[in-house]
Design a protein around this motif. Structure first.
Motif, PDB file in Angstrom:
ATOM      1  N   VAL A  68      82.866 -22.141 -36.097  1.00  0.00           N
ATOM      2  CA  VAL A  68      82.306 -22.332 -34.394  1.00  0.00           C
ATOM      3  C   VAL A  68      83.022 -22.968 -34.579  1.00  0.00           C
ATOM      4  O   VAL A  68      83.653 -22.254 -32.295  1.00  0.00           O
ATOM      5  CB  VAL A  68      81.225 -23.169 -35.761  1.00  0.00           C
ATOM      6  CG1 VAL A  68      81.004 -24.183 -34.007  1.00  0.00           C
ATOM      7  CG2 VAL A  68      80.138 -22.493 -35.524  1.00  0.00           C
ATOM      8  N   GLY A  69      84.194 -23.262 -34.729  1.00  0.00           N
ATOM      9  CA  GLY A  69      85.574 -24.121 -33.717  1.00  0.00           C
ATOM     10  C   GLY A  69      86.100 -23.281 -32.940  1.00  0.00           C
ATOM     11  O   GLY A  69      86.641 -22.794 -31.949  1.00  0.00           O
ATOM     12  N   TYR A 122      85.235 -29.726 -45.296  1.00  0.00           N
ATOM     13  CA  TYR A 122      83.425 -30.088 -44.760  1.00  0.00           C
ATOM     14  C   TYR A 122      83.452 -31.337 -46.169  1.00  0.00           C
ATOM     15  O   TYR A 122      83.057 -30.925 -47.514  1.00  0.00           O
ATOM     16  CB  TYR A 122      82.464 -28.908 -45.551  1.00  0.00           C
ATOM     17  CG  TYR A 122      81.428 -29.116 -44.882  1.00  0.00           C
ATOM     18  CD1 TYR A 122      80.710 -30.062 -44.279  1.00  0.00           C
ATOM     19  CD2 TYR A 122      80.106 -29.542 -46.595  1.00  0.00           C
ATOM     20  CE1 TYR A 122      79.415 -30.393 -44.212  1.00  0.00           C
ATOM     21  CE2 TYR A 122      78.926 -30.666 -46.718  1.00  0.00           C
ATOM     22  CZ  TYR A 122      78.738 -30.568 -45.170  1.00  0.00           C
ATOM     23  OH  TYR A 122      77.068 -31.293 -44.595  1.00  0.00           O
ATOM     24  N   LYS A 123      83.748 -32.501 -45.953  1.00  0.00           N
ATOM     25  CA  LYS A 123      84.114 -33.546 -46.653  1.00  0.00           C
ATOM     26  C   LYS A 123      83.562 -34.344 -45.761  1.00  0.00           C
ATOM     27  O   LYS A 123      84.035 -34.778 -44.777  1.00  0.00           O
ATOM     28  CB  LYS A 123      84.322 -33.354 -47.988  1.00  0.00           C
ATOM     29  CG  LYS A 123      86.525 -33.501 -47.377  1.00  0.00           C
ATOM     30  CD  LYS A 123      86.629 -33.524 -48.940  1.00  0.00           C
ATOM     31  CE  LYS A 123      88.149 -33.174 -48.441  1.00  0.00           C
ATOM     32  NZ  LYS A 123      88.853 -32.820 -49.487  1.00  0.00           N
ATOM     33  N   ALA A 124      83.314 -35.730 -46.395  1.00  0.00           N
ATOM     34  CA  ALA A 124      83.909 -37.204 -45.723  1.00  0.00           C
ATOM     35  C   ALA A 124      85.336 -37.706 -45.954  1.00  0.00           C
ATOM     36  O   ALA A 124      85.269 -38.921 -45.421  1.00  0.00           O
ATOM     37  CB  ALA A 124      82.184 -37.909 -45.376  1.00  0.00           C
ATOM     38  N   TYR A 154      86.855 -32.100 -39.347  1.00  0.00           N
ATOM     39  CA  TYR A 154      86.110 -31.881 -40.351  1.00  0.00           C
ATOM     40  C   TYR A 154      84.413 -32.201 -39.921  1.00  0.00           C
ATOM     41  O   TYR A 154      84.412 -32.340 -38.439  1.00  0.00           O
ATOM     42  CB  TYR A 154      85.779 -34.163 -40.533  1.00  0.00           C
ATOM     43  CG  TYR A 154      87.147 -34.406 -41.586  1.00  0.00           C
ATOM     44  CD1 TYR A 154      87.319 -34.293 -43.437  1.00  0.00           C
ATOM     45  CD2 TYR A 154      88.185 -34.880 -40.969  1.00  0.00           C
ATOM     46  CE1 TYR A 154      87.984 -34.402 -43.908  1.00  0.00           C
ATOM     47  CE2 TYR A 154      89.393 -34.874 -41.772  1.00  0.00           C
ATOM     48  CZ  TYR A 154      89.270 -34.429 -43.409  1.00  0.00           C
ATOM     49  OH  TYR A 154      90.536 -34.949 -44.256  1.00  0.00           O
ATOM     50  N   ALA A 155      83.877 -31.607 -40.333  1.00  0.00           N
ATOM     51  CA  ALA A 155      82.129 -31.737 -39.884  1.00  0.00           C
ATOM     52  C   ALA A 155      81.113 -32.659 -39.657  1.00  0.00           C
ATOM     53  O   ALA A 155      79.960 -32.617 -39.401  1.00  0.00           O
ATOM     54  CB  ALA A 155      81.496 -30.541 -40.946  1.00  0.00           C
ATOM     55  N   ALA A 183      92.240 -36.942 -37.717  1.00  0.00           N
ATOM     56  CA  ALA A 183      91.250 -36.283 -38.386  1.00  0.00           C
ATOM     57  C   ALA A 183      90.411 -36.563 -36.617  1.00  0.00           C
ATOM     58  O   ALA A 183      90.122 -37.485 -36.507  1.00  0.00           O
ATOM     59  CB  ALA A 183      90.944 -37.305 -39.408  1.00  0.00           C
ATOM     60  N   LEU A 184      89.596 -35.168 -36.516  1.00  0.00           N
ATOM     61  CA  LEU A 184      89.120 -35.451 -35.644  1.00  0.00           C
ATOM     62  C   LEU A 184      87.941 -34.421 -36.217  1.00  0.00           C
ATOM     63  O   LEU A 184      87.731 -34.174 -37.077  1.00  0.00           O
ATOM     64  CB  LEU A 184      89.564 -34.347 -34.779  1.00  0.00           C
ATOM     65  CG  LEU A 184      90.880 -34.758 -33.669  1.00  0.00           C
ATOM     66  CD1 LEU A 184      91.240 -33.678 -32.598  1.00  0.00           C
ATOM     67  CD2 LEU A 184      90.517 -35.778 -32.902  1.00  0.00           C
TER      68      LEU A 184
END
Length: 151
Positions: free
Chosen positions: A21-22, A73-75, A101-102, A120-121
């Motif tokens: 998507v990005g 995909y993680k926090a 990051y999602a 990080a964005l």
């Protein structure tokens, strides 16, 4: 009487989805002369050659890597994530690296590692993509040189 339907189970690779998507959003909205490379394979020579696949690289009009991006995909931001993106930046002789990051990471990241500036964005797929994409691009290291109508 309720009906039941059968369905084939499936898994969604969210990190890959965020990357795709990005990448599509950037392809559509990145102004010329900027260029986006996706899934770029880079080899590091030596006695035992290694190959790396970089999620995304933004190149300037002269063909120089301006920003290297890697999707997660993680926090949680880990040292391994930072080591990986710094390696990618070094391979491209690039001084700007972004972990994408999602979801918003638990902590922020804006650090200098040697010659590489790492941050990080977030590019969330849970909100309005036009707004998320515009905010994401505005936060990129080279954003001040992008066209104003992009932002």
């Amino acid at each position: 009487m309720p009906t039941t339907a059968s369905m084939v189970p499936f898994l969604v690779n969210i990190a890959r989805l965020v990357e795709q998507v990005g990448a599509r959003w950037l392809h559509k909205h990145l102004p010329r002369p900027w260029r986006l490379a996706v899934q770029e394979r880079v080899e590091a020579g030596g006695q035992t050659p290694l190959a790396f696949t970089l999620d995304m690289v933004i190149y300037d009009g002269a063909g120089r890597a301006a920003v290297v991006l890697d999707t997660k995909y993680k926090a949680e931001i880990t040292a391994t994530d930072i080591q990986q993106i710094v390696t990618y930046a070094e391979l491209r002789r690039c001084r700007e690296a972004v972990l994408v990051y999602a979801q918003k990471p638990r902590r922020s990241l804006d650090v200098q590692v040697g010659d590489v500036h790492v941050r990080a964005l977030t590019l969330s797929l849970e909100a309005d993509l036009a707004a998320e994409g515009a905010a994401f691009v505005a936060a990129l290291p080279a954003a001040d040189t992008f066209s104003p109508n992009l932002l």
